[in-house]
Design a protein around this motif. Structure first.
Motif, PDB file in Angstrom:
ATOM      1  N   LEU A 104       0.840  -1.210   0.000  1.00  0.00           N
ATOM      2  CA  LEU A 104       0.000   0.000   0.000  1.00  0.00           C
ATOM      3  C   LEU A 104       0.875   1.260   0.000  1.00  0.00           C
ATOM      4  O   LEU A 104       0.468   2.299  -0.485  1.00  0.00           O
ATOM      5  CB  LEU A 104      -0.905   0.021   1.222  1.00  0.00           C
ATOM      6  N   CYS A 105       2.083   1.154   0.580  1.00  0.00           N
ATOM      7  CA  CYS A 105       2.986   2.312   0.591  1.00  0.00           C
ATOM      8  C   CYS A 105       3.688   2.461  -0.749  1.00  0.00           C
ATOM      9  O   CYS A 105       3.834   3.558  -1.252  1.00  0.00           O
ATOM     10  CB  CYS A 105       4.057   2.148   1.664  1.00  0.00           C
ATOM     11  N   LEU A 106       4.140   1.342  -1.330  1.00  0.00           N
ATOM     12  CA  LEU A 106       5.041   1.432  -2.479  1.00  0.00           C
ATOM     13  C   LEU A 106       4.355   1.291  -3.835  1.00  0.00           C
ATOM     14  O   LEU A 106       4.869   1.768  -4.833  1.00  0.00           O
ATOM     15  CB  LEU A 106       6.153   0.380  -2.353  1.00  0.00           C
ATOM     16  N   ARG A 107       3.235   0.578  -3.888  1.00  0.00           N
ATOM     17  CA  ARG A 107       2.551   0.411  -5.190  1.00  0.00           C
ATOM     18  C   ARG A 107       1.032   0.336  -4.983  1.00  0.00           C
ATOM     19  O   ARG A 107       0.384  -0.638  -5.413  1.00  0.00           O
ATOM     20  CB  ARG A 107       3.060  -0.845  -5.913  1.00  0.00           C
ATOM     21  N   PRO A 108       0.459   1.372  -4.333  1.00  0.00           N
ATOM     22  CA  PRO A 108      -0.944   1.293  -3.916  1.00  0.00           C
ATOM     23  C   PRO A 108      -1.919   0.944  -5.040  1.00  0.00           C
ATOM     24  O   PRO A 108      -2.675  -0.015  -4.929  1.00  0.00           O
ATOM     25  CB  PRO A 108      -1.223   2.679  -3.334  1.00  0.00           C
ATOM     26  N   GLY A 109      -1.874   1.729  -6.141  1.00  0.00           N
ATOM     27  CA  GLY A 109      -2.841   1.524  -7.213  1.00  0.00           C
ATOM     28  C   GLY A 109      -2.695   0.163  -7.869  1.00  0.00           C
ATOM     29  O   GLY A 109      -3.683  -0.516  -8.160  1.00  0.00           O
ATOM     30  N   TYR A 110      -1.450  -0.268  -8.082  1.00  0.00           N
ATOM     31  CA  TYR A 110      -1.212  -1.577  -8.702  1.00  0.00           C
ATOM     32  C   TYR A 110      -1.712  -2.689  -7.790  1.00  0.00           C
ATOM     33  O   TYR A 110      -2.286  -3.677  -8.236  1.00  0.00           O
ATOM     34  CB  TYR A 110       0.276  -1.783  -8.982  1.00  0.00           C
ATOM     35  N   MET A 111      -1.462  -2.518  -6.470  1.00  0.00           N
ATOM     36  CA  MET A 111      -1.891  -3.539  -5.511  1.00  0.00           C
ATOM     37  C   MET A 111      -3.409  -3.664  -5.492  1.00  0.00           C
ATOM     38  O   MET A 111      -3.949  -4.769  -5.494  1.00  0.00           O
ATOM     39  CB  MET A 111      -1.393  -3.183  -4.116  1.00  0.00           C
ATOM     40  N   ILE A 112      -4.094  -2.523  -5.504  1.00  0.00           N
ATOM     41  CA  ILE A 112      -5.558  -2.536  -5.498  1.00  0.00           C
ATOM     42  C   ILE A 112      -6.051  -3.254  -6.764  1.00  0.00           C
ATOM     43  O   ILE A 112      -6.967  -4.075  -6.708  1.00  0.00           O
ATOM     44  CB  ILE A 112      -6.111  -1.095  -5.404  1.00  0.00           C
ATOM     45  N   GLY A 113      -5.380  -2.955  -7.889  1.00  0.00           N
ATOM     46  CA  GLY A 113      -5.725  -3.625  -9.148  1.00  0.00           C
ATOM     47  C   GLY A 113      -5.551  -5.130  -9.036  1.00  0.00           C
ATOM     48  O   GLY A 113      -6.424  -5.903  -9.446  1.00  0.00           O
ATOM     49  N   ASP A 114      -4.427  -5.560  -8.461  1.00  0.00           N
ATOM     50  CA  ASP A 114      -4.169  -6.997  -8.254  1.00  0.00           C
ATOM     51  C   ASP A 114      -5.298  -7.620  -7.452  1.00  0.00           C
ATOM     52  O   ASP A 114      -5.806  -8.687  -7.789  1.00  0.00           O
ATOM     53  CB  ASP A 114      -2.866  -7.205  -7.451  1.00  0.00           C
ATOM     54  N   TYR A 115      -5.680  -6.941  -6.390  1.00  0.00           N
ATOM     55  CA  TYR A 115      -6.711  -7.478  -5.494  1.00  0.00           C
ATOM     56  C   TYR A 115      -8.023  -7.639  -6.253  1.00  0.00           C
ATOM     57  O   TYR A 115      -8.690  -8.662  -6.155  1.00  0.00           O
ATOM     58  CB  TYR A 115      -6.899  -6.548  -4.287  1.00  0.00           C
ATOM     59  N   LEU A 116      -8.380  -6.616  -7.044  1.00  0.00           N
ATOM     60  CA  LEU A 116      -9.654  -6.659  -7.772  1.00  0.00           C
ATOM     61  C   LEU A 116      -9.633  -7.727  -8.863  1.00  0.00           C
ATOM     62  O   LEU A 116     -10.668  -8.273  -9.215  1.00  0.00           O
ATOM     63  CB  LEU A 116      -9.954  -5.290  -8.385  1.00  0.00           C
ATOM     64  N   GLU A 117      -8.429  -8.016  -9.386  1.00  0.00           N
ATOM     65  CA  GLU A 117      -8.344  -9.028 -10.436  1.00  0.00           C
ATOM     66  C   GLU A 117      -8.336 -10.433  -9.860  1.00  0.00           C
ATOM     67  O   GLU A 117      -8.271 -11.407 -10.608  1.00  0.00           O
ATOM     68  CB  GLU A 117      -7.084  -8.805 -11.272  1.00  0.00           C
ATOM     69  N   GLY A 118      -8.351 -10.546  -8.545  1.00  0.00           N
ATOM     70  CA  GLY A 118      -8.480 -11.870  -7.941  1.00  0.00           C
ATOM     71  C   GLY A 118      -7.258 -12.375  -7.197  1.00  0.00           C
ATOM     72  O   GLY A 118      -7.283 -13.459  -6.643  1.00  0.00           O
ATOM     73  N   ARG A 119      -6.151 -11.582  -7.173  1.00  0.00           N
ATOM     74  CA  ARG A 119      -4.993 -12.012  -6.383  1.00  0.00           C
ATOM     75  C   ARG A 119      -5.235 -11.591  -4.942  1.00  0.00           C
ATOM     76  O   ARG A 119      -4.695 -10.600  -4.476  1.00  0.00           O
ATOM     77  CB  ARG A 119      -3.727 -11.361  -6.941  1.00  0.00           C
ATOM     78  N   GLN A 120      -6.079 -12.331  -4.232  1.00  0.00           N
ATOM     79  CA  GLN A 120      -6.549 -11.848  -2.937  1.00  0.00           C
ATOM     80  C   GLN A 120      -5.910 -12.520  -1.741  1.00  0.00           C
ATOM     81  O   GLN A 120      -5.796 -11.902  -0.680  1.00  0.00           O
ATOM     82  CB  GLN A 120      -8.066 -12.003  -2.882  1.00  0.00           C
ATOM     83  N   ILE A 121      -5.484 -13.759  -1.909  1.00  0.00           N
ATOM     84  CA  ILE A 121      -4.987 -14.486  -0.729  1.00  0.00           C
ATOM     85  C   ILE A 121      -3.697 -13.843  -0.193  1.00  0.00           C
ATOM     86  O   ILE A 121      -3.396 -13.941   0.991  1.00  0.00           O
ATOM     87  CB  ILE A 121      -4.804 -15.991  -1.051  1.00  0.00           C
TER      88      ILE A 121
END
Ligand SMILES: [Zn+2]
Length: 319
Positions: A104-121
């Protein structure tokens, strides 16, 4: 033997080379960082060895038993496994919490994108994380000797008319009464929301979620996201802002009253800009324009809601 002038030239060239080398190195590091920012977490391939489940006796290949779900690593209890199981009671037992905060500090937008695309675990559940970090914020505030909340003062004094007012003033009296009622209920609502800070934050971000759903409907990376998806984006952004507030309070203490977070407004807008840039992948100018539009729309909606509330209260009293 070298002439002093030549010697000086060689020295400068040497320093130049050193600087250039250092800059090249820095640029290489920057590129590696950007690649990492976009790629994010990587799940290592599991071993191909066979395990026999210690729980149900099933033989399988992989890290977890497909029949009962027990980990292949389950075995004798060590201090480490005991500690991790104790933390699991509070939902902190795996490495996803520190990882989520780091990403969340270093790549917030990309991380949120990952989460929404299903990389949730790989990441900590967002709503739980927001409530946890809000609790951490109040703990920090408590130790700094501050309640973390500003009590909202009534926006205007309660005005009264003399009981024996003349009939001509009746309408005016009712208007004043209506405004008084509104002022008091507004004050009570704000105080209630301030006391339930997390709820207040979630409500404010819900409005942002709805507006960003409309404004970023078409984007290169995440087109046509639903309200729920946008809501999760906002939960992550709120967590990020809350974490920043903790850092700010620890380093600089409390400042003047802020709108939502204990942060200068410019930081709030900058976080929105960076997160949307990484998440939606628009160009810099387009992203800037859309972020400004979003903030303007958000401010106008809040003002409009307030006006509607005033009109409703006054109308109700006058009719
Ligand atoms: Zn099993």
């Amino acid at each position: 033997m070298l002439h002093p002038k030549q010697k000086k030239a060689t020295n400068t060239r040497g320093r130049d080379n050193g600087l250039r080398k250092w800059l090249r190195q820095l640029n290489r590091q920057r590129r590696i960082f950007i690649v990492w920012q976009r790629r994010g977490t990587h799940v290592a391939r599991g071993g191909e060895s066979t395990h026999e489940c210690k729980n149900c006796g099933h033989t399988y290949i992989g890290g977890y038993c497909p029949r009962c779900g027990q980990s292949a690593a389950a075995g004798r209890i060590t201090l480490r496994s005991a500690l991790s199981r104790t933390l699991e009671v509070w939902g902190l037992g795996n490495r996803s919490l520190p990882r989520t905060l780091l990403h969340l500090c270093l790549r917030p937008g990309y991380m949120i994108g990952d989460y929404l695309e299903g990389r949730q675990i790989a990441f900590f559940p967002p709503v739980k994380l927001l409530f946890l970090i809000t609790a951490a914020y109040f703990t920090v505030c408590h130790f700094m000797g501050h309640s973390g909340l500003d009590s909202v003062k009534p926006i205007m004094e309660v005005v009264t008319l003399p009981d024996n007012g003349e009939p001509a003033y009746e309408a005016k009296g009712r208007l004043i009464q209506a405004l008084n009622t509104f002022s008091l209920s507004f004050y009570h609502t704000l105080n209630l929301l301030q006391r339930h800070y997390a709820v207040y934050i979630v409500l404010m971000h819900s409005l942002l979620a709805w507006l960003s759903m409309l404004i970023f409907r078409r984007s290169p990376l995440h087109s046509g996201m639903s309200f729920t998806e946008n809501f999760f984006v906002q939960i992550f952004i709120a967590t990020q802002l809350m974490a920043l507030s903790i850092v700010k309070v620890c380093l600089l203490g409390f400042g003047e009253r802020h709108f939502m977070y204990e942060l200068p407004e410019v930081v709030f807008y900058l976080v929105l800009f960076i997160d949307y840039k990484q998440l939606y992948g628009c160009g810099y100018l387009k992203n800037l324009w859309r972020t400004v539009l979003l903030i303007l729309a958000w401010m106008s909606s809040l003002t409009l809601l307030l006006l509607l509330a005033i009109l409703a209260t006054v109308g109700w009293h006058l009719v």
